[in-house]
Design a protein around this motif. Structure first.
Motif, PDB file in Angstrom:
ATOM      1  N   THR A 157       6.729  14.394   7.129  1.00 56.36           N
ATOM      2  CA  THR A 157       7.026  15.828   7.095  1.00 56.36           C
ATOM      3  C   THR A 157       6.600  16.413   5.744  1.00 56.36           C
ATOM      4  N   THR A 158       7.544  16.658   4.890  1.00 56.28           N
ATOM      5  CA  THR A 158       7.250  17.344   3.626  1.00 56.28           C
ATOM      6  C   THR A 158       6.631  16.397   2.602  1.00 56.28           C
ATOM      7  N   PRO A 159       5.429  16.689   2.137  1.00 58.09           N
ATOM      8  CA  PRO A 159       4.840  15.846   1.104  1.00 58.09           C
ATOM      9  C   PRO A 159       5.400  16.189  -0.278  1.00 58.09           C
ATOM     10  N   GLY A 160       5.505  15.168  -1.119  1.00 59.80           N
ATOM     11  CA  GLY A 160       5.970  15.402  -2.484  1.00 59.80           C
ATOM     12  C   GLY A 160       4.791  15.562  -3.419  1.00 59.80           C
ATOM     13  N   ALA A 161       5.098  15.666  -4.684  1.00 55.88           N
ATOM     14  CA  ALA A 161       4.058  15.836  -5.691  1.00 55.88           C
ATOM     15  C   ALA A 161       3.370  14.513  -5.948  1.00 55.88           C
ATOM     16  N   ASP A 162       2.067  14.576  -6.122  1.00 54.19           N
ATOM     17  CA  ASP A 162       1.283  13.373  -6.423  1.00 54.19           C
ATOM     18  C   ASP A 162       1.713  12.840  -7.785  1.00 54.19           C
ATOM     19  N   THR A 163       1.900  11.547  -7.844  1.00 49.45           N
ATOM     20  CA  THR A 163       2.359  10.917  -9.081  1.00 49.45           C
ATOM     21  C   THR A 163       1.262  10.862 -10.129  1.00 49.45           C
ATOM     22  N   GLY A 164       0.079  11.182  -9.769  1.00 46.63           N
ATOM     23  CA  GLY A 164      -1.024  11.148 -10.698  1.00 46.63           C
ATOM     24  C   GLY A 164      -1.752   9.829 -10.700  1.00 46.63           C
ATOM     25  N   GLN A 165      -1.253   8.882  -9.924  1.00 45.45           N
ATOM     26  CA  GLN A 165      -1.885   7.561  -9.836  1.00 45.45           C
ATOM     27  C   GLN A 165      -2.421   7.323  -8.416  1.00 45.45           C
ATOM     28  N   GLY A 166      -2.634   8.401  -7.710  1.00 42.54           N
ATOM     29  CA  GLY A 166      -3.149   8.301  -6.348  1.00 42.54           C
ATOM     30  C   GLY A 166      -2.088   7.919  -5.343  1.00 42.54           C
ATOM     31  N   CYS A 167      -0.817   8.106  -5.684  1.00 45.55           N
ATOM     32  CA  CYS A 167       0.293   7.763  -4.778  1.00 45.55           C
ATOM     33  C   CYS A 167       1.070   9.038  -4.447  1.00 45.55           C
ATOM     34  N   LYS A 168       1.259   9.321  -3.193  1.00 44.42           N
ATOM     35  CA  LYS A 168       1.912  10.561  -2.748  1.00 44.42           C
ATOM     36  C   LYS A 168       3.148  10.221  -1.913  1.00 44.42           C
ATOM     37  N   PRO A 169       4.316  10.783  -2.241  1.00 42.97           N
ATOM     38  CA  PRO A 169       5.529  10.552  -1.452  1.00 42.97           C
ATOM     39  C   PRO A 169       5.648  11.551  -0.291  1.00 42.97           C
ATOM     40  N   TYR A 170       6.354  11.094   0.741  1.00 47.18           N
ATOM     41  CA  TYR A 170       6.602  11.957   1.907  1.00 47.18           C
ATOM     42  C   TYR A 170       8.031  11.736   2.391  1.00 47.18           C
ATOM     43  N   ALA A 171       8.611  12.785   2.956  1.00 49.12           N
ATOM     44  CA  ALA A 171       9.834  12.644   3.739  1.00 49.12           C
ATOM     45  C   ALA A 171       9.412  12.362   5.185  1.00 49.12           C
ATOM     46  N   THR A 172      10.327  11.872   5.988  1.00 48.88           N
ATOM     47  CA  THR A 172      10.009  11.594   7.394  1.00 48.88           C
ATOM     48  C   THR A 172      10.986  12.329   8.297  1.00 48.88           C
ATOM     49  N   VAL A 173      10.693  12.346   9.571  1.00 45.51           N
ATOM     50  CA  VAL A 173      11.563  13.038  10.533  1.00 45.51           C
ATOM     51  C   VAL A 173      12.926  12.369  10.631  1.00 45.51           C
ATOM     52  N   ASN A 175      14.251  10.478   7.922  1.00 50.76           N
ATOM     53  CA  ASN A 175      14.823  10.291   6.586  1.00 50.76           C
ATOM     54  C   ASN A 175      14.381  11.460   5.698  1.00 50.76           C
ATOM     55  N   PRO A 176      15.315  12.326   5.329  1.00 50.27           N
ATOM     56  CA  PRO A 176      14.962  13.508   4.521  1.00 50.27           C
ATOM     57  C   PRO A 176      14.681  13.200   3.061  1.00 50.27           C
ATOM     58  N   ASP A 177      14.883  11.957   2.651  1.00 49.50           N
ATOM     59  CA  ASP A 177      14.566  11.589   1.266  1.00 49.50           C
ATOM     60  C   ASP A 177      13.108  11.951   0.989  1.00 49.50           C
ATOM     61  N   PRO A 178      12.846  12.751  -0.056  1.00 48.49           N
ATOM     62  CA  PRO A 178      11.475  13.186  -0.326  1.00 48.49           C
ATOM     63  C   PRO A 178      10.534  12.049  -0.697  1.00 48.49           C
ATOM     64  N   ALA A 179      11.066  10.873  -1.017  1.00 48.15           N
ATOM     65  CA  ALA A 179      10.222   9.724  -1.348  1.00 48.15           C
ATOM     66  C   ALA A 179      10.455   8.584  -0.350  1.00 48.15           C
ATOM     67  N   ALA A 180      10.772   8.955   0.899  1.00 44.78           N
ATOM     68  CA  ALA A 180      11.040   7.928   1.913  1.00 44.78           C
ATOM     69  C   ALA A 180       9.809   7.075   2.174  1.00 44.78           C
ATOM     70  N   VAL A 181       8.630   7.704   2.133  1.00 38.93           N
ATOM     71  CA  VAL A 181       7.375   6.984   2.344  1.00 38.93           C
ATOM     72  C   VAL A 181       6.469   7.254   1.149  1.00 38.93           C
ATOM     73  N   LEU A 182       5.864   6.181   0.649  1.00 42.28           N
ATOM     74  CA  LEU A 182       4.935   6.311  -0.460  1.00 42.28           C
ATOM     75  C   LEU A 182       3.565   5.842   0.012  1.00 42.28           C
ATOM     76  N   VAL A 183       2.569   6.754  -0.150  1.00 39.94           N
ATOM     77  CA  VAL A 183       1.238   6.468   0.366  1.00 39.94           C
ATOM     78  C   VAL A 183       0.260   6.342  -0.795  1.00 39.94           C
ATOM     79  N   SER A 184      -0.472   5.219  -0.803  1.00 37.24           N
ATOM     80  CA  SER A 184      -1.511   5.008  -1.801  1.00 37.24           C
ATOM     81  C   SER A 184      -2.843   5.447  -1.217  1.00 37.24           C
ATOM     82  N   ALA A 185      -3.644   6.115  -2.053  1.00 32.60           N
ATOM     83  CA  ALA A 185      -4.958   6.550  -1.580  1.00 32.60           C
ATOM     84  C   ALA A 185      -5.841   5.360  -1.248  1.00 32.60           C
ATOM     85  N   ALA A 186      -5.609   4.228  -1.920  1.00 32.24           N
ATOM     86  CA  ALA A 186      -6.447   3.042  -1.721  1.00 32.24           C
ATOM     87  C   ALA A 186      -5.819   2.047  -0.755  1.00 32.24           C
TER      88      ALA A 186
END
Length: 263
Positions: A157-173, A175-186
């Motif tokens: 759902t809601t994406p968080g701010a990019d950590t600057g290291q190519g990792c972006k956090p997301y909330a999920t349907v 789990n409302p925690d804004p860092a429930a999922v962490l996605v690496s660009a690589a």
């Protein structure tokens, strides 16, 4: 009329018309009668013989019909008794061994919804502590999944701010925690945090006792304030159980090969 009477008298009185009987005529008649009686007797006897023969043949045919064996002699039983040695008795012994193992983990959708029932805290003897294995999947998300594919599932759902290291956090349907999922660009998804209501396939979740956690996962290793259980699935990943020493406070799934700090 008188002439006819005279003529008849003359004829009857003529000696030439007399029948002369020979002296042995009587004997000849008697002998002839005897011969006729003998012929009749012989004919009667012959008929009787023929009748008897016919009756005998009829009885023989009746016996043949009554006797389906055709008059063959039946074999007589032998007076010698036959002794048969009974086969040896064979005893069959069947032993049933019941081995209790952990059932396969419930679907990740069930875990996400918190509907997976808690399991027994007794560790399974069929699984070596060093060989814990389960797919790194939660709901429609999987560790190592690319950000593009993760967005297509509709779970982020809601994406968080990019950590600057190519990792972006997301909330999920779930789990409302804004860092429930962490996605690496690589590396793709490197972390999935379970909702507080969710539990693992062995019944461990937020609020579980640490003693229960160690019983369910004997291979859990201490890493600061965390207990880490390595999984042997592909790609490799681990359960990370945050705790306060006595109670589990949070559970997250972490990709072993990741490049995001704090995953």
């Amino acid at each position: 009329m008188d002439d006819i009477d005279d003529e008849l008298r003359r004829l009857f009185s003529d000696d030439r018309l007399d029948v002369h009987v020979t002296p042995d005529a009587t004997d000849s008649v008697v002998r002839g009668a005897d011969r006729r009686r003998r012929r009749r007797a012989a004919a009667t006897g012959t008929f009787a013989v023929v009748a008897l023969i016919g009756a005998g043949l009829g009885l023989t045919q009746l016996r043949a019909l009554d006797d389906p064996t055709g008059g063959s002699l039946l074999p007589t039983s032998s007076s010698t008794a036959t002794t048969t040695t009974p086969p040896p008795l064979v005893s069959t012994y069947t032993q049933t061994v019941i081995v209790t193992v952990d059932p396969p983990p419930g679907s990740q959708d069930d875990i996400e919804n918190g509907s997976v029932p808690p399991k027994s805290n007794t560790p399974s003897t069929a699984t070596s502590p060093s060989k814990e294995s389960a797919p790194g999947v939660f709901g429609k998300l999987a560790l190592g999944m690319s950000e593009e594919d993760a967005l297509k599932t509709g779970s982020l759902t809601t994406p968080g701010a990019d950590t600057g290291q190519g990792c972006k956090p997301y909330a999920t349907v779930s789990n409302p925690d804004p860092a429930a999922v962490l996605v690496s660009a690589a590396k793709g998804i490197v972390r999935i945090k379970l909702p507080d209501t969710a539990k693992t396939s062995k019944g461990i979740g937020a609020g579980s006792k640490v003693t229960d956690l160690k019983s369910a996962y004997p291979s859990a290793a201490v890493n600061g304030s965390e207990l880490v259980v390595q999984m042997t699935a592909t790609p490799k990943w681990a359960y990370v159980f945050e705790n306060d020493g006595s109670t589990v406070t949070a559970v997250r799934m972490r990709l072993a090969d990741n490049d995001c700090p704090g995953a």
